[in-house]
Design a protein around this motif. Structure first.
Motif, short mmCIF file in Angstrom:
data_model
loop_
_atom_site.label_atom_id
_atom_site.label_comp_id
_atom_site.label_asym_id
_atom_site.label_seq_id
_atom_site.Cartn_x
_atom_site.Cartn_y
_atom_site.Cartn_z
N ILE A 120 0.86 -1.18 0.00
CA ILE A 120 0.00 0.00 0.00
C ILE A 120 0.89 1.23 0.00
N TYR A 156 -3.17 4.63 -1.32
CA TYR A 156 -3.53 5.10 0.02
C TYR A 156 -3.77 6.60 -0.06
N TYR A 158 -4.68 9.60 2.01
CA TYR A 158 -4.81 10.09 3.38
C TYR A 158 -4.21 11.50 3.45
N LYS A 186 -7.50 2.88 -0.51
CA LYS A 186 -7.97 3.12 0.85
C LYS A 186 -8.25 4.61 0.98
N THR A 188 -8.88 7.27 3.41
CA THR A 188 -8.88 7.81 4.75
C THR A 188 -9.22 9.29 4.73
N LEU A 223 -11.92 0.65 -0.50
CA LEU A 223 -11.97 0.48 0.95
C LEU A 223 -12.01 1.83 1.66
N GLY A 225 -11.46 4.22 5.12
CA GLY A 225 -10.39 4.29 6.10
C GLY A 225 -10.90 4.33 7.53
N ALA A 241 -13.17 -1.91 4.65
CA ALA A 241 -12.34 -0.82 5.17
C ALA A 241 -11.04 -1.34 5.74
N ILE A 242 -10.05 -0.44 5.72
CA ILE A 242 -8.82 -0.63 6.49
C ILE A 242 -8.93 0.38 7.63
N THR A 243 -9.12 -0.10 8.83
CA THR A 243 -9.51 0.81 9.91
C THR A 243 -8.83 0.49 11.23
#
Length: 345
Positions: A120, A156, A158, A186, A188, A223, A225, A241-243
């Motif tokens: 990631i 990713y 974020y 992901k 976020t 996904l 976050g 999700a990746i959480t």
């Protein structure tokens, strides 16, 4: 089949599936700040046994404070712990975030050699002033990383960890279409609209045939976050999700995803999914405010390990820590997790 940790030879197939993933913290010994590998092994197995996937060396894992060798060590230790626990099919996703494109690619190769199945990648925030509004440069970063990584790469997004860089849905869809070694995103940024727009394209039945992935085990997953919109994201064809909250309550997060998917076909399950989503969403907002140090504190309270972040990140102070533990949102989550894990109240 996935190639990993065996000098390019095919190893066991570990498909990337929709569901809940936990960004695993890196644990440190109190005096030396060396890696606390026994706590790490314990936690990896605990989370995986609850049906939650693993992401190593991400933001929650304090990747920015880890050396290349430490990242590789965590992958090797996690793989050995999973295999020893009979969890051979559980894939490992490893963070490859770095300052330059060159180093990001270098980390992807090291991750593959150490035994990671997927990577990631996040854009570097150091030169965010030059990158944030340069669509061409942002696309080129993920294209090159995707092309040169030996394992599939998840995007990713974020802004909080990349100097405010916030990829829009059009760019992410372009990357999904153009880069067959990219295996998802992901978000976020917490943008449900963005998730909806991306999923509308990549979750369409025609997408996989029009834009096949380089690795058949790695479809393009969308996904979140956080765990505060698992239910609504499922209804717009998101993939989970990746959480960070899944470290604290893996059974609850996994159950929420399971119920959300099941309620698509059986609307009678929707009220229970909504109940769980309410408990989890409130807890997610409360725990997220305490960040990495708060999550580690809760792990210490619940499971007996956690410790402090690596400096300069400060530990949570005693007053806020106790307030976090006593908060009704936290306690509701703890009760739910104990109920679902068979531990009672």
């Amino acid at each position: 089949m996935t190639t990993n940790g065996t000098n390019g030879h095919h190893s066991i197939s570990r498909p990337l599936k929709a569901g809940i993933y936990a960004p695993i913290p890196s644990f440190f010994l109190p005096q030396s700040e060396d890696l606390d590998l026994p706590s790490f092994e314990n936690h990896v197995v605990r989370v995986a046994k609850a049906g939650v996937g693993l992401v190593l060396s991400g933001s929650m894992g304090e990747a920015i404070n880890l050396s290349h060798n430490e990242r590789a060590t965590l992958i090797k230790v996690a793989r050995k712990a999973l295999d020893s626990a009979g969890l051979l099919q559980v894939p490992i996703i490893s963070g490859i975030g770095a300052g330059s494109t060159r180093e990001t690619i270098e980390l992807s190769r090291e991750a593959a050699d150490a035994g990671a199945d997927y990577a990631i990648a996040i854009t570097s925030g150091y030169f965010a002033g030059a990158l944030a509004n340069n669509r061409k440069a942002l696309k080129a970063f993920f294209q090159e990383v995707g092309e040169k990584s030996p394992i599939p790469v998840i995007i990713y997004n974020y802004p909080g960890a990349s100097g405010g860089i916030n990829l829009d849905s059009d760019l992410i869809v372009e990357l999904a279409v153009d880069c067959p070694n990219l295996a998802g995103v992901k978000l976020t940024c917490g943008d449900v609209g963005k998730l909806t727009r991306i999923a509308a394209t990549v979750s369409d039945s025609s997408f996989s045939s029009l834009h096949p992935r380089k690795n058949a085990d790695a479809p393009f997953l969308v996904l979140g976050g956080f765990t505060d919109f698992i239910l609504p994201s499922t209804f717009v064809n998101g993939h989970g999700a990746i959480t960070g909250l899944a470290n604290v309550s893996p059974h609850a997060a996994a159950k929420l995803f399971e119920l959300s998917v099941a309620s698509l076909k059986d609307p009678s399950l929707l009220p229970e999914a909504q109940r769980l989503q309410g408990i989890i969403a409130r807890a997610d907002a409360t725990v997220a405010k305490a960040s990495i140090s708060g999550t580690k504190y809760l792990l210490e309270k619940l499971y007996g390990y956690g410790g402090r972040p690596r400096k300069p990140l400060p530990p949570i102070e005693s007053g806020p820590a106790e307030a976090l533990w006593q908060h009704s949102h936290t306690q509701d989550l703890v009760h739910l997790e104990r109920e679902l894990s068979g531990k009672g109240h």
